[in-house]
Design a protein around this motif. Sequence first.
Motif, PDB file in Angstrom:
ATOM      1  N   ASP A 106      24.813   8.204  23.078  1.00 46.90           N
ATOM      2  CA  ASP A 106      24.855   9.331  24.032  1.00 46.90           C
ATOM      3  C   ASP A 106      24.059  10.534  23.542  1.00 46.90           C
ATOM      4  O   ASP A 106      24.335  11.682  23.923  1.00 46.90           O
ATOM      5  N   THR A 123      20.594  11.828  24.093  1.00 49.86           N
ATOM      6  CA  THR A 123      19.476  11.529  24.993  1.00 49.86           C
ATOM      7  C   THR A 123      18.339  12.539  24.922  1.00 49.86           C
ATOM      8  O   THR A 123      17.334  12.374  25.615  1.00 49.86           O
ATOM      9  N   ASN A 124      18.492  13.570  24.107  1.00 49.91           N
ATOM     10  CA  ASN A 124      17.431  14.580  24.019  1.00 49.91           C
ATOM     11  C   ASN A 124      16.392  14.174  22.969  1.00 49.91           C
ATOM     12  O   ASN A 124      16.052  14.949  22.072  1.00 49.91           O
ATOM     13  N   CYS A 177      14.959   5.951  19.175  1.00 46.62           N
ATOM     14  CA  CYS A 177      15.331   6.644  20.412  1.00 46.62           C
ATOM     15  C   CYS A 177      16.343   5.825  21.209  1.00 46.62           C
ATOM     16  O   CYS A 177      17.306   6.368  21.767  1.00 46.62           O
ATOM     17  N   SER A 178      16.125   4.523  21.265  1.00 49.01           N
ATOM     18  CA  SER A 178      17.039   3.646  22.001  1.00 49.01           C
ATOM     19  C   SER A 178      18.418   3.633  21.357  1.00 49.01           C
ATOM     20  O   SER A 178      19.444   3.695  22.047  1.00 49.01           O
ATOM     21  N   ALA A 187      20.191   6.862  22.094  1.00 52.77           N
ATOM     22  CA  ALA A 187      20.643   6.882  23.491  1.00 52.77           C
ATOM     23  C   ALA A 187      21.951   6.131  23.639  1.00 52.77           C
ATOM     24  O   ALA A 187      22.833   6.531  24.418  1.00 52.77           O
ATOM     25  N   MET A 200      11.584   6.012  28.679  1.00 53.62           N
ATOM     26  CA  MET A 200      11.776   6.838  27.491  1.00 53.62           C
ATOM     27  C   MET A 200      10.838   8.039  27.527  1.00 53.62           C
ATOM     28  O   MET A 200       9.674   7.914  27.929  1.00 53.62           O
TER      29      MET A 200
END
Length: 375
Positions: free
Chosen positions: A350, A352-353, A343-344, A347, A271
Motif C-alpha cells: 500500500d 503507491t507514491n 515499485c510493485s 504497491a 506504473m
Amino acid sequence: MLTPAEKQRYARHFTLPEVGEEGQEKLKQSAILCIGTGGLGAPAAMYLAAAGVGRIGLVDADHVESSNLQRQIIHGERWIGKPKLDSAKSRLLEINPYIEVECHETRFTAANAEQIASEYDIIIDGTDNFPTRYLSNDVAYLLKKPNIYGSIFRFEGQVSVFAPHLGGPCYRCMLPTPPEPGSIPSCAEAGVLGVLPGIIGSLQAMEAIKLILGAGKPPLGKLVHYDALNTEFRKFTLRKDPECPLCGNNPTITELIDYEQFCGLPSTSTMKEITVLELKEKLDTGLDGILVDVRTPEEVAAAALDGTQRIPLQELPQRYREIPTDKTIYIHCKAGGRSAKACSFLADQDITNTVNIKGGIDAWRDLIDPSLPPA
C-alpha cells in the motif's frame, strides 16, 4: 566449397571421421543464432566461429561494462561503454575472417523473435532471465529448430537440448511454470565464478556443432548438471509432458505470448515512470522526494548517484519501513528491471507514491554522465 586457406585452417577437423571435409562444409553452410553475448554467449560464439560455422547471428542490446570482463571473454577493456555487438563482431572476425557475423542490436522479444530466428538453423539460449528463456523455447518450437539451453548459478551450471521435433521435450516440459519473481537471484545479486559460464557456453557450442554434423547423441530428454566445486557432472532424465501447453497432445500456446506477464513480472504500463533526463531536471531544481537505489552493494560501490538511500532489492521485504513514505519515492537500479519490481512490491504494501526510473544508472551514464564508471 572450402578455400585452400580454410582447408589449412581446419586441418585438425579433417582427420576426425565424424567431421572430415564434408562435415566442415556442413559447418560452413550452417547458421546459428546466439541470444546474448554475455557469460554464455561469449564462449559459445567464439568456439562456433573458430570451428567454422559459416554464419553467426548475435542478439544483444547492452553495452560493455567493466563488471562483464570477469567472465564475458569476448569483450575487452577498450570496449567498455561501447555496444557489446560491436565488440563481439570484431572479436569473432579476428578469430575467423572466413565467417559472417550478423548483429541484431535489440532485445529479443515476442515482437521480433520469429523474424530474427527464422533465418538460422539452431538457437543458442545464452540469456539470464526467465521471460527470454520461455520465449527462445517457444519460438524454437514454432519454427521447428533446436534450442540449446544453458544456465549458470554461482558454481553450478546446466545444459540441455530442447527439440520436440527431434523427439525430446521442451523447456516448458521441464519447468511448466516460472518461479516467483525475485525468488532466484540474478548473477549480479548472487555472483558467479567467471570460469563457469565458459564451461557451460562451450558445452552449448559443442551440442550445436554435433547437431550440424549429425555426430554423437545430443542430450535430448536429458539435463546435464555441472558442479564446479566438486568437479561432478550429473545427468537427469527429462520426459516429454503430454499436458505441456506448447508441445503436448492438446497445445494451448500456438503463438508467442506476453512473456513478462507470464513470468509475473510487474507491468510498467500502469506504473509511474520518468526518464533519467526528467530525473536530472528534478535533481537540478530540488528533488521533491527521495531517491532509492536497489542495486547490490558491489554495484553501488562501483558507481552511484549522490544522495541515494541504498536498499538492495533482496533486502527490501525486511527494510522497506526504512523508506519515508511522506514524499515521492524515486527508485532506480541498473537498467530499470529491479526498480520496477521494487515499485510493485511497495504497491503491495500500500505504498503507491513510487516512481520508477526508466533505464536506471545505465541510461544515466549514456545520456547524462559518460564519465560514470560502468557498474
